[in-house]
Structure formats: C-alpha cells, structure tokens
Design an enzyme around this catalytic site. Structure first.
Site, PDB file in Angstrom:
ATOM      1  N   GLY A 172       0.164  -0.022  16.125  1.00 16.98           N
ATOM      2  CA  GLY A 172       0.791  -1.278  15.731  1.00 16.98           C
ATOM      3  C   GLY A 172      -0.005  -2.448  16.260  1.00 16.98           C
ATOM      4  O   GLY A 172      -0.356  -2.507  17.430  1.00 16.98           O
ATOM      5  N   HIS A 203      -7.379   8.218   6.993  1.00 14.13           N
ATOM      6  CA  HIS A 203      -6.301   7.233   6.852  1.00 14.13           C
ATOM      7  C   HIS A 203      -6.605   6.318   5.671  1.00 14.13           C
ATOM      8  O   HIS A 203      -7.552   5.539   5.712  1.00 14.13           O
ATOM      9  CB  HIS A 203      -6.192   6.393   8.150  1.00 14.13           C
ATOM     10  CG  HIS A 203      -5.147   5.327   8.083  1.00 14.13           C
ATOM     11  ND1 HIS A 203      -5.245   4.138   8.760  1.00 14.13           N
ATOM     12  CD2 HIS A 203      -3.969   5.274   7.430  1.00 14.13           C
ATOM     13  CE1 HIS A 203      -4.177   3.397   8.510  1.00 14.13           C
ATOM     14  NE2 HIS A 203      -3.392   4.061   7.705  1.00 14.13           N
ATOM     15  N   ASN A 255       4.106   4.730   4.107  1.00 15.15           N
ATOM     16  CA  ASN A 255       4.790   3.676   3.342  1.00 15.15           C
ATOM     17  C   ASN A 255       5.445   4.309   2.121  1.00 15.15           C
ATOM     18  O   ASN A 255       4.766   4.574   1.128  1.00 15.15           O
ATOM     19  CB  ASN A 255       3.782   2.646   2.817  1.00 15.15           C
ATOM     20  CG  ASN A 255       3.284   1.698   3.887  1.00 15.15           C
ATOM     21  OD1 ASN A 255       3.768   1.694   5.008  1.00 15.15           O
ATOM     22  ND2 ASN A 255       2.321   0.880   3.525  1.00 15.15           N
ATOM     23  N   ASP A 259       0.852  -1.188   0.000  1.00 20.37           N
ATOM     24  CA  ASP A 259       0.000   0.000   0.000  1.00 20.37           C
ATOM     25  C   ASP A 259       0.890   1.241   0.000  1.00 20.37           C
ATOM     26  O   ASP A 259       1.109   1.880   1.027  1.00 20.37           O
ATOM     27  CB  ASP A 259      -0.954   0.003   1.191  1.00 20.37           C
ATOM     28  CG  ASP A 259      -2.136   0.932   0.966  1.00 20.37           C
ATOM     29  OD1 ASP A 259      -2.156   1.630  -0.075  1.00 20.37           O
ATOM     30  OD2 ASP A 259      -3.030   0.968   1.816  1.00 20.37           O
ATOM     31  N   HIS A 310       4.232   5.053  13.425  1.00 23.84           N
ATOM     32  CA  HIS A 310       3.117   5.428  12.552  1.00 23.84           C
ATOM     33  C   HIS A 310       1.760   5.055  13.108  1.00 23.84           C
ATOM     34  O   HIS A 310       0.733   5.325  12.493  1.00 23.84           O
ATOM     35  CB  HIS A 310       3.299   4.821  11.172  1.00 23.84           C
ATOM     36  CG  HIS A 310       2.775   3.429  11.036  1.00 23.84           C
ATOM     37  ND1 HIS A 310       3.136   2.408  11.869  1.00 23.84           N
ATOM     38  CD2 HIS A 310       1.901   2.884  10.140  1.00 23.84           C
ATOM     39  CE1 HIS A 310       2.516   1.297  11.484  1.00 23.84           C
ATOM     40  NE2 HIS A 310       1.768   1.548  10.454  1.00 23.84           N
ATOM     41  N   LYS A 318     -15.649   3.402   9.184  1.00 23.44           N
ATOM     42  CA  LYS A 318     -14.712   2.380   8.742  1.00 23.44           C
ATOM     43  C   LYS A 318     -15.128   1.795   7.411  1.00 23.44           C
ATOM     44  O   LYS A 318     -16.289   1.481   7.228  1.00 23.44           O
ATOM     45  CB  LYS A 318     -14.647   1.261   9.771  1.00 23.44           C
ATOM     46  CG  LYS A 318     -13.725   1.585  10.895  1.00 23.44           C
ATOM     47  CD  LYS A 318     -13.071   0.370  11.517  1.00 23.44           C
ATOM     48  CE  LYS A 318     -12.668  -0.723  10.581  1.00 23.44           C
ATOM     49  NZ  LYS A 318     -11.722  -0.412   9.539  1.00 23.44           N
TER      50      LYS A 318
END
Lengths: 143, 472
Positions: free
Chosen positions: B398, B231, B321, B92, B395, B471
């Site tokens: 996790g 995000h 990323n 991604d 970031h 979401k």
C-alpha cells in the site's frame, strides 16, 4: 508565461490542476498535463492532426470524456498529443459538446516513455470558471 | 473522522449520518497513523452509504486513498436490494498476482541473473506506446473474453495445471463480450500479453523464510529456492469497461444521492447492473488470459537462459480488483452477496467448496506482493476470514507517499544502485517509473502482514525476497 498546469500530492494517483484564460484553454492544458505523465510533451513533433469530438452531460463529464479520448487514441493508434488548436466548447440542449484539432505524433522508439495513465476519474474533479475569465480544472488520473 | 479502537488490530467508524453500516478498519496504531493522513477513512464511510451494504464497510491494513472506494476497500451487497459500483472494483479490473515455484536454487539464478532479466524484459513487453507482440483479430478477442485462461491454454500458453491454480480456474463464466464496447475491444486488441507500467512488475524471488513447513511442502515452496511473481491486470480493455459503465450509470441513475460521484452505481439486479457485471467478468478473463501468456514467456525465458523450465509450477493466481457473487454467513444465515474487493485479495479458508480440490484442505493461497526492496508473502486464507472480512485480505504494502513526492525525493538511477547494493538487480523501462516505486514510497509490508495474521484473516506460509525485478 502563466503556468499551464501543476501537480499536487495524492497517495497513489496523479492529481493536477490546469489553468487557462477560458475553459477551452484549461481543458487543452489538462490534456497536456495528463500526457506529461507518459511522455515529455515538449519533445513530441506535431506531425499528425486529429479531429477530437467529445460530449458530456455536464462540464465535468465533458472533461472526463475528452481526456479519456487521448488514452483511447494512445492505446489504439499510439497517438501522442503535443498541443490542441481550434478548441470549442458549446452548450447543447442536453449537456456540452467539445470539438478540437489535436496535433501530435505516432509513438516510436525515439520518444521516452515516462509512465502510463490507466484512466481519468471523477475523484476530486473540479471545473471552475472564475470572474474575469480565469478558469481552472482539477483532475485525478489512475496511474 | 476519528475511528474508535476495538482491539490492537481493529478500528471502527460508528454509523453516523446516512451511513447504513459502520466501517471497520484492520490496522495497528502505526498503520492507522498513515491511513489517517489521506481520505481513506472518509471514503470508507462514504461506501457505507451505498444501498444494500451488509455488516461493515471494510478497510484492509494496506489501505490508502482511492477514487470512490478506498484502495483496500471491501464491501458486500445484498443480491436483491444492493448495488454494484465500478468504483468499488477499480479501473484496472482483475489487476492481480501470479506466483510460480521453481526448482532453481538462488545461486543457479544469480549466475545468470542479468541475462535472465534482459530476456524477461524482451519477452514480456510493457506495451506502453506500441502495444504487444500478439496481434488479435476482433473475433479472437471476443472468444478470449469469454474463455479467459482457457483461451490461452488452447493457443499453447501454459498448462492445464496452471488453470487449476488460478482463482475461478482462470475463467468467469458470466462474462459476455457483447456488452463490452467497441472502444474497449479496440484498446484490448493490441495490448494482450503486455505488463503495463506503474506498479506492475515481474519479480524473481528467493524463498527467505518458511513459517508453515507442511503447507510450504504441499505448495512446493522450499527455503533457498527461487520463485517468480507476475503482477499486472486487464490493461486498456479493463480501464475502458470501467470508464464506459461509470458514464452509463451516471446517465441512468445520476449521482445526487451518493456522497462521491465516483461511487456511481446500479442495482445488481437491473439491466445495467447485470450488463456491467458481465462486462467486468470479460475484463477479468482478459487479465487471466494475459497473465497466462506472460507465465508462458517467463518459462520460455528461464528455459533459454538456464536450460530448462521443469518444475516451474504455478502456485496460485489471485485477483486484486474484482466483484464476485459469493455466499456468506450474515446474522447466522447463509446469504448470497456481491462482494466488491478493490485492492484486496479473496482469502477463502479450508473446506470452501469454491476452491479447486487441491486447495480445499489447505485453504486458498493469498499472494501479497511487497515493494522492490523488501519482501512479499505467501499466506493462506482461514475459516475465520469468512466471518471477519467476507473472506478478504490485504493486497500489498500500500502506498504511503504520493508518486509526485517519490519523484521529487528519489532518482531512478540511485534507486537502482541502492537496490543492487541490497542484492536486487532491476531492469526498468523508465527511471522515472522506478523512482515512483522507491521502497520508502510504501507502507511497511511486515506491519501489514502482522495485522493480517493477528486479525486471523490469514496464516503465514513463506516470506519471499526479491533478487531481480523487471518493471514495465
């Protein structure tokens, strides 16, 4: 009926093994396992046929390319896999070639979305042909 | 693989075997216990085998097992001798986070929260199954890949100020759409303007605590006011670019001399290395353009429900990323390197010339999303981060628990109810997806932030608590 596939623990991604009495069956079950992360595969109506062709320099690359094809078909045509038929895997002069007919449907609101698969990885990948023809493959997909 | 403790927040795996450098892990004892439970440390050691790696193979405090690099892995490679590896960036490409401030008070938003979430849910589709609303021609997509957020701006999405508040101004100039495959283009075409699923989200937050009054004032953050966080990444286009180049690099360079097939790479200076970098930049631009469109729809939704979108200014947008060509001090000398950040945030300190002028005095905003039920943080990069971690930070929280285990343990409906009892309303595309993201699935964000601050990588500005979540 023997188990088609099972999922294992992986911190962030989805890891599974798919089984078969030969390589073809294990590959086909791997495609079903991956699709099960996105949809309830049992509920997909097998209304459309698609010819699938994949190549790979070795069996692992063939498996990655084969599974990636379904992500491509999903993203571009909304195709959802129900099952695979007439699957053949042949050794070529360089690497392997797979051909199959995929049966499934185009996405519509009637299918519940369970999640998304981003990509097929080489992480912990295994392609095993055991004695007596039993085969299994292992894959981690990025979700 | 037993790491050696260096300090309360740093560990080292000494150079051994064919490792070219040691590995350094930023973690407290508590986080290290979690990190040790999967293959993170082995993967960090594997990265240290790659050609041209400089100083250390770094691991951020929120790290967990990935593919090739761990998630939370950072490594810099010599620009002449080193390699570039798609497994060090991730599938991604430019998965990232954007933060927007508002003038709305929490009370104002709470009154219309349900409608607002519904509006956001409709305006910003997850795109799984059927793609997005925006249909592009191939020519438009090619232009977008080279222009990034600039393309979105030209098509009426967002403001010029948004671009100034975006890493790279929302456009990596090295992007070249001609090295992006037809397949990647085909996947990208229908998905523009979509969120995706998994850990991607839109969040309405309240500013819960301020740690640095001056910085908060300058960034427009005020306690009790509302912020919005986005995000998401480059969707199928980025995933396909990674898949394509992993395949090409395998064919060209093989994988016999690397400890993990997913670490396949090409010399940065080779034809293939350059092509991958240009394609990756195109993926980065797609994700920037995508978030630029989404921020526009977020403003639209607020305007529709609350009557205005005035004051909804972007604080910043960061990549999680990515690989970048940057100059860093190594062994006392300035050197050009290719920094891979996979599940890590750039954290440039004050004075860095690559920062837009408005952030040059302050340092770069670092946005670290937490989980749905806990908190996210707004931090600033520090000068010392440039010495400590190639200017890189954590970031997120996790993951600590596998998705399969989360689904076994939690039910989406129950997760939503529990969050509601904590004052967080959730609108999700799938209950299963929600269960996967249940709060205990992640590491303790506060512990991750504590480590980041103690290691001197960032300084804290504000803590943001979710009050509404969409979401994909």
């Amino acid at each position: 009926m023997n188990k088609q596939y099972e999922f294992f623990d992986h911190t962030a991604d989805a890891k599974f093994r798919a089984y078969g009495k030969n390589l073809q069956e294990a590959f086909a079950n791997a495609a079903i396992a991956m699709t099960s992360l996105m949809f309830d595969t049992e509920k997909i109506e097998p209304r459309i046929n698609k010819a699938i062709e994949s190549e790979g320099t070795d069996l692992k690359a063939l498996l990655v390319n084969f599974l990636s094809e379904f992500l491509y078909l999903h993203d571009t045509e909304g195709f959802i896999l129900r099952k695979l038929t007439s699957i053949t895997i042949n050794k070529q002069r360089e690497g392997y070639r797979l051909a199959a007919i995929a049966k499934g449907d185009t996405y519509s609101e009637k299918y519940e979305i369970l999640g998304d698969v981003k990509a097929v990885t080489y992480n912990e990948i295994e392609v095993r042909e055991e004695e007596k023809g039993n085969c299994w493959v292992q894959i981690v997909v990025d979700i | 693989m037993e790491p050696k403790k260096i300090s309360d927040h740093e560990w080292e795996i000494p150079k051994q075997g064919n490792m070219k450098v040691p590995a350094r892990i930023f973690a407290t004892e508590k986080l290290m216990e979690k990190i040790k439970q999967d293959r993170t440390l082995q993967q960090a050691a594997n990265v240290a085998h790659l050609k041209g790696i400089q100083k250390y193979s770094y691991v951020m405090p929120d790290a967990h097992e990935g593919y090739g690099f761990p998630i939370g892995g950072v490594a810099a490679f010599d620009i002449d001798e080193g390699v570039i590896s798609p497994g060090g960036i991730g599938y991604d490409i430019n998965c990232g986070v954007r933060l927007v401030r508002t003038d709305f008070s929490v009370e104002q938003v709470l009154q219309k929260r349900t409608r607002l979430l519904e509006e956001l849910f409709t305006e910003v589709p997850s795109g799984v199954g059927k793609g997005g609303i925006t249909k592009l021609t191939k020519e438009e997509l090619i232009e977008l890949l080279e222009k990034g957020s600039q393309w979105s701006l030209e098509h009426g999405y967002g403001t010029k100020e948004d671009l100034e508040a975006t890493e790279e101004n929302g456009r990596m100039e090295q992007a070249d759409a001609s090295v992006v495959s037809e397949k990647a283009l085909a996947r990208g075409k229908p998905q523009l303007g979509t969120l995706g699923a998994g850990n991607h989200f839109l969040e309405i937050q309240k500013v819960d605590e301020i740690y640095d009054d001056e910085a908060a004032y300058l960034l427009g953050i005020e306690k009790g006011k509302v912020t919005v966080m986005i995000h998401c990444g480059s969707r199928g286009l980025g995933h396909q670019i990674a898949t394509d180049y992993i395949d090409s690099m395998e064919k060209k360079y093989g994988f016999s001399d690397i400890p993990d097939r997913e670490l396949v790479n090409a010399p940065i200076n080779s034809d293939l290395g350059k092509k991958y970098f240009s394609a990756m930049c195109a993926g980065v631009n797609y994700a920037f353009a995508n978030r630029q469109m989404i921020v526009h729809w977020v403003r639209d939704s607020f305007k529709k429900v609350l009557g205005t979108d005035e004051g909804m200014k972007q604080i910043y947008d960061v990549c999680h990323n990515v690989a970048k060509i940057e100059t860093h001090k190594i062994g006392g000398e300035k050197k050009k390197v290719c920094v891979h950040r996979k599940g890590a945030t750039r954290a440039f300190g004050p004075g860095n010339e690559e920062l837009a002028e408005k952030y040059r005095k302050l340092g770069q905003p670092v946005i670290i999303p937490g989980t749905m039920g806990t908190a996210s943080y707004l931090l600033l990069g520090t000068k010392s981060a440039e010495e400590t971690s190639f200017a890189s930070s954590a970031h997120g929280a996790g993951r600590a628990m596998s998705r399969a285990a989360s689904i076994k343990q939690f039910r989406g409906e129950a997760v939503a109810r529990e969050l509601m009892s904590k004052g967080i309303e959730v609108k999700a595309a799938s209950w299963k997806g929600l269960a996967e993201e249940a709060v205990p699935s992640y590491k303790d964000i506060d512990e991750v932030i504590k480590t980041t601050l103690n290691a001197g990588i960032c300084k804290a500005v504000a803590k943001l608590r979710p009050i509404g979540v969409v979401k994909g």
